[in-house]
Scaffold this active site. Structure first.
Site, short mmCIF file in Angstrom:
data_model
loop_
_atom_site.label_atom_id
_atom_site.label_comp_id
_atom_site.label_asym_id
_atom_site.label_seq_id
_atom_site.Cartn_x
_atom_site.Cartn_y
_atom_site.Cartn_z
N ARG C 101 -20.36 -36.45 -54.28
CA ARG C 101 -21.59 -35.71 -53.99
C ARG C 101 -21.59 -34.32 -54.63
O ARG C 101 -22.58 -33.88 -55.19
CB ARG C 101 -21.75 -35.60 -52.47
CG ARG C 101 -22.99 -34.90 -51.98
CD ARG C 101 -24.26 -35.72 -52.10
NE ARG C 101 -24.96 -35.45 -53.34
CZ ARG C 101 -25.60 -36.37 -54.05
NH1 ARG C 101 -25.62 -37.63 -53.66
NH2 ARG C 101 -26.20 -36.04 -55.16
N LYS C 136 -32.34 -14.65 -62.87
CA LYS C 136 -32.87 -15.38 -61.70
C LYS C 136 -32.14 -16.70 -61.51
O LYS C 136 -32.72 -17.78 -61.60
CB LYS C 136 -34.38 -15.58 -61.87
CG LYS C 136 -35.13 -14.25 -61.91
CD LYS C 136 -36.62 -14.40 -62.15
CE LYS C 136 -37.26 -13.00 -62.20
NZ LYS C 136 -38.68 -13.02 -62.55
N LYS C 168 -35.79 -0.66 -66.44
CA LYS C 168 -37.05 -1.16 -65.91
C LYS C 168 -37.91 0.00 -65.44
O LYS C 168 -37.48 1.15 -65.42
CB LYS C 168 -36.77 -2.13 -64.78
CG LYS C 168 -35.89 -3.31 -65.20
CD LYS C 168 -36.20 -4.52 -64.35
CE LYS C 168 -35.79 -5.78 -65.08
NZ LYS C 168 -36.34 -6.97 -64.42
N GLU C 198 -38.16 -1.90 -70.75
CA GLU C 198 -39.37 -2.64 -70.41
C GLU C 198 -40.58 -1.75 -70.61
O GLU C 198 -40.59 -0.60 -70.16
CB GLU C 198 -39.24 -3.04 -68.93
CG GLU C 198 -40.37 -3.84 -68.35
CD GLU C 198 -40.13 -4.09 -66.85
OE1 GLU C 198 -39.07 -4.67 -66.49
OE2 GLU C 198 -40.97 -3.67 -66.05
N ASP C 219 -43.71 -6.52 -70.82
CA ASP C 219 -43.83 -7.08 -69.48
C ASP C 219 -45.25 -7.55 -69.18
O ASP C 219 -46.17 -6.74 -69.08
CB ASP C 219 -43.40 -6.01 -68.46
CG ASP C 219 -43.35 -6.59 -67.06
OD1 ASP C 219 -42.89 -7.74 -66.92
OD2 ASP C 219 -43.78 -5.90 -66.12
#
Lengths: 283, 283, 283, 283, 283, 283
Positions: C101, C136, C168, C198, C219
């Site tokens: 599994r 992510k 960012k 960004e 972005d």
């Protein structure tokens, strides 16, 4: 025979060291070198010195290639000259390339310690004074640092805070004096624990001697004080000279007749021994 | 602003270091010092140097006494003179006594690195050449060693094998040449990865330049070769001088116009800065 | 050649995954299956897709039976059809049953990622735009997720917060503007660190370009803005399109001429590839 | 009341996830954001769905800033609409920036699972059939995945191989038949262990029923077979439908009268719920 | 067939135990015994008893010498007499000497548990009452303790707080009564979880029976109450006698007709079985 | 003052023990008890005995509820009677319920050891013979077992293989005799290491005495031999009686004049002290 390195400890150190260096993967090697390419290499001395840590090198390579083939021409405790080939090895090329730097980082430090220790030991070899280390080692590497001292001909002081009692100035002050401190310790610790106490002058030495410690550390005494301490003590317990002992003054210290001389710089200010690894790819 | 030390990493190093030293318990302290006695202490400089690692000291004490009270009179990156009081602290006496040696072991090494780095940086401050470190650090302490370099005014090379590509001689040989190696890497790695390649002579330099690496390492070149390399390159990529750079010749190297000069000895052959902790028990 | 998976990382993931599933022991298997029974099995594709992670399957089985015998008919990066037999293996029956599994859980996810990536890559293959991933990923599996992206023909963005700078919006605001942020970073980070920033509109793009970052992330721009961005930039640095890029609009994005297009859904919303393991006991 | 998440497990997952992402340190944040700057932020829903995992978000932030201040407007198990503000928080700016991605990675996955589960549960709410999960979870996150299923209104199957017996086809074959397998298990396992067995047709079902397992899994049966199975069993033990159950056919399955329906895709093919974190620096 | 010990768990326990004993290295052995000397030895019973844990002994020796050669003349579950040679082994002398004490510490405890359990089981063998253990095990050794119970012919109760529900007095009080507690649990836990509840008198028993738990624990009831409980229950669920059951009164308890009798002392007050290891060095 | 328990060690043991018991979560408690309910409880003695391990209980509760409130009416080393209330505590109800069993498992064992030790110590209190322990402790709990011996009035032998040399029969044989073994050890180990050797008859004793070990273990000698050994030795080194010393014969052994008597059963065959925790929920 000298106490050898514990395999489980070596593995733990090497695993952590490789993990630290390789991190998420060796970008260069994994991108350029085919997975199954084989390589061979040799470890060379680029300056003279005392060897310590060959098993750590073995462990580095075996961690990444369990089937690596290693032949050593020297062993720990041997002295090498510049140019000597210390070991040869062959195995997976990626493994050898990724392990190379870590292997050298550890080995060069250990050989540096062994070499420095052996230089002191050599100087005082006509005297009965043993050269010993301290707890001034690098975090995580104490057992390796102390093994290197043994390979240099030195002897180890305590391995940690838990395998012997060393009563320092602060402990004495809390206990309310040398006798109080030693009495408290003798009443408490088991029969397998040795007890050493630090004294800073001859009065303290005399007080300490009445309590029969296993050893007394003469903290930063000058040569004259050491000589007197040896007289006063007349072999009732071991005497350790400590503080500012260098390659230059170690013979003078030994001549005072102290049993032990400890030097922090052996492990806290290491000069790496110059070694290199040469690799070549197998066809 | 310089990249600070990561707290989680510091905690892990300190926890391991204290575990190594304390082992099954501090026999001396736990036998002599009452559990709830309080002490105060100060950290003193015994020679001049550059500070790095005060947070590690804080972490050592807080690991054993979370309520320890610490006041620092200096911060990382400051220069201290012999005799300066660097910090004061008060807390549980057992905690301070048991943590003292580990705190000093780490701090003295870090300050030693920062001090050595700052000496090189000071010498070459009129030139545009940056002083950088290598991966020749002590296993388990790389982030501390590299932070100390930053505190000394140096800049960091790669942190590990995984955060940049550095193509060395062996990689070049496997790939079948400089161009082949660089092409393979450029075709594979992501756009956030910098690529440096090592060259040993000016022909290799010219070949490398055609492939547009981010940096080229001039391996063990003499000053004359470095100067020519700077001319040939004319700012098309960064040039790093590497090999046998010392406090004595660093100005000469800087004068050649290379962008970076890396020195392994900054971290592999550290001279611990002389610091001490003085404790006294609170009534 | 694509950067391969690091063995030590795979082992750590597999060991943890088996530990999580097996816990205090496989009650069913250890109660029904004799300790020394042998079994053989095959891994089958039940739908078409791109393979990634066969070494993880090997590692799962070997962790429980170091002598398991495995023959693979495909390798990572291959495309399989429904019904294809991917590998055969034989070994201790308990080991195969207990590992089954976990092996499938990891492999099906990795193949799912590789398959989705390969579909995007196939669509944009006529363009120069590279398909890249994001951070992510699922906690603990980042290196596996990112390897699967590579096997799908994609390229990796940063592996973590430590191997590249990505400035960012929030960082820009703290720094007091794009230029300030980039200047601060360029003054601080080492020469092996790439810097991306960004931007959300073309004015920001122009400001950023003056500071020479290695890459600029557009972005959530629309196609028209992207096209303009490509014109403005004229190859002075890499441009990454980011935000709401799907299988449906990826060709349009590629057509704008951006260098990179990143998609979070490749790893945060994975559809497991349908694979199965069939076991039979050896007589 | 539904079984809550175990704090110690959450901490371990979060610590590992942050370690994986931050690695040697957050280069961007630690270079741009001052160490003591404070920030505030909010967590927003960008699409409707069911919440699960808010404690994991809390844990992420608290791991990097133990004094972070968090106010939640919703709790796990609540449904949110696009635009809803789920929580607000304020704390150290570096901590929030460095933890943001990891917090979202975990939360979006958990909410995705809870949302998908709640959709199935909603459809079959008029029937007595419970919606259950499988062991097809992501390595390392099983307890989080299964908690999310509970938050979606589902119920958990086994947590691992060690907390219940599930006899599958291969076990049956080794044991020499259904009866033999069940007899062997019943003779061995303790009285706190439930026993389920997988059957593929109605003959096997009848054989299994004679041995009184706690539950029987109907493997890949069609609706007609399920209905017959329910008749034959007439509540003597629980029946679990398994294999190819989707949002589209779940009502049909529920209508057959089976007690449980398990769906692997709830956890192996998760669609992340779209959430975002908006940060702003405090003045 | 009885559920065997999980290898990964055994390895973890042995690794920790050896680490605890060997610490920084076996000072005596590493100083006196040459690194490559070989030894042979035998494990002898010095009193009669039931064997459990031979694999743990194997694991101890193999951890320090992977090539150790072991021949066992008995296996777990066998009864031995004083003087019986249980196993022979030969391998590296240091490994055998360093592992000896740890191997015996674990084995003697496990055999002690198995022997005590087998004595109870033997006494009640004519009755249908099973002898079961509790969670009163030594921290870190639960799986070993419970395996030893199985080897003694006993059966295991829960392995932890997570693999079954046992509602005790305090839980009942919080829930507001037996029925409320059982209803809450039945509404929540999955179908693979068994539920047992503790009752202290016959009224509570009757209330509990109406809610159909899987088992009911009769807490500290006298024999007369147990007999009545058996009558009242008439096999509607399992009955477990608990509290003050000894070798002396176990037959009386069994005679009441309860299904299970649990004894904490089997694992919390173990008398080690007397075993010894005799080593001799190979020439 | 007696050496106290090391906090870091206690935390590690407790964390592991709670992890083992709670596993994936306390199913019963987390299902029945509301998350924020508070409870109070008391720890009661149900039989007379010596206390040891109250800090471990504190640590268990604090691990699950850092804000638990604890008031102790006794401390380690105190004797309690049946019925005595040892401590009271109040805190989160789930935390107290989930930690209860682990806290008792550890405490009952430690009090059992302390109580047994105190009984021997009481009997021999008029003699100078110290009661000491051995390395026959439970894996993972050595420091707790040995602390309990200290609380019983006993003294500790070695803590592990690394903090003292104990030369046993096998080591002697390898070395080629008692003198050879002692010489080898004395030539090698540091000055902080104590050396004990095992002898089985008086000839061996005499041989050993000539080499000046710190202690000699009289292995399984009868009382007459012990008396002679004491005469022969006349305080030149410590004598330890070992083998078959019980509560019944300990006074006879003490009367022989040996310095130390070691008993393995103090830790390998522990009878748990009967203690209980009573909880009640706060309104």
């Amino acid at each position: 025979m000298v106490q050898s390195l514990n395999d489980m400890l070596v593995k733990r150190v090497v695993e952590q060291a490789l993990g630290e260096d390789i991190g998420r993967g060796d970008l260069t090697t994994d991108t350029i070198v085919p997975a199954h390419l084989r390589a061979r290499g040799k470890l060379l001395a680029k300056q003279p010195g005392r060897l310590a840590g060959l098993d750590v090198v073995r462990c580095c390579f075996m961690m990444l290639d369990p089937h690596v083939d290693i032949v050593a021409h020297f062993e720990d405790g041997d002295d090498v000259c510049a140019g000597d080939e210390i070991m040869r090895f062959s195995g997976n090329a990626r493994a050898l390339l990724s392990a190379e730097r870590v292997a050298l980082n550890i080995l060069q430090r250990m050989c540096g310690i062994a070499t420095a220790t052996s230089q002191v030991v050599e100087r005082v070899k006509e005297y009965d004074t043993k050269v010993i280390d301290t707890r001034k080692t690098v975090p995580g590497l104490r057992m390796l640092d102390k093994y290197a001292v043994r390979m240099g001909g030195g002897v180890n002081h305590r391995f940690g805070l838990d395998d012997g009692v060393l009563i320092k100035e602060n402990h004495i002050r809390v206990a309310g004096g040398i006798k109080a401190a030693l009495d408290r310790v003798h009443a408490t610790v088991g029969h397998m624990v040795k007890v050493e106490i630090e004294v800073t002058n001859l009065e303290e030495l005399e007080e300490a001697l009445t309590c029969k410690p296993d050893a007394i550390m003469l903290d930063n005494m000058d040569l004259e004080q050491m000589r007197e301490a040896v007289c006063i003590t007349s072999a009732r317990c071991l005497l350790e000279a400590s503080g500012n002992i260098t390659l230059d003054n170690c013979v003078d210290v030994a001549r005072t007749g102290v049993d032990l001389m400890s030097m922090g710089w052996l492990t806290h200010s290491v000069k790496a021994l110059d070694l290199s690894i040469q690799l070549e790819m197998a066809e």
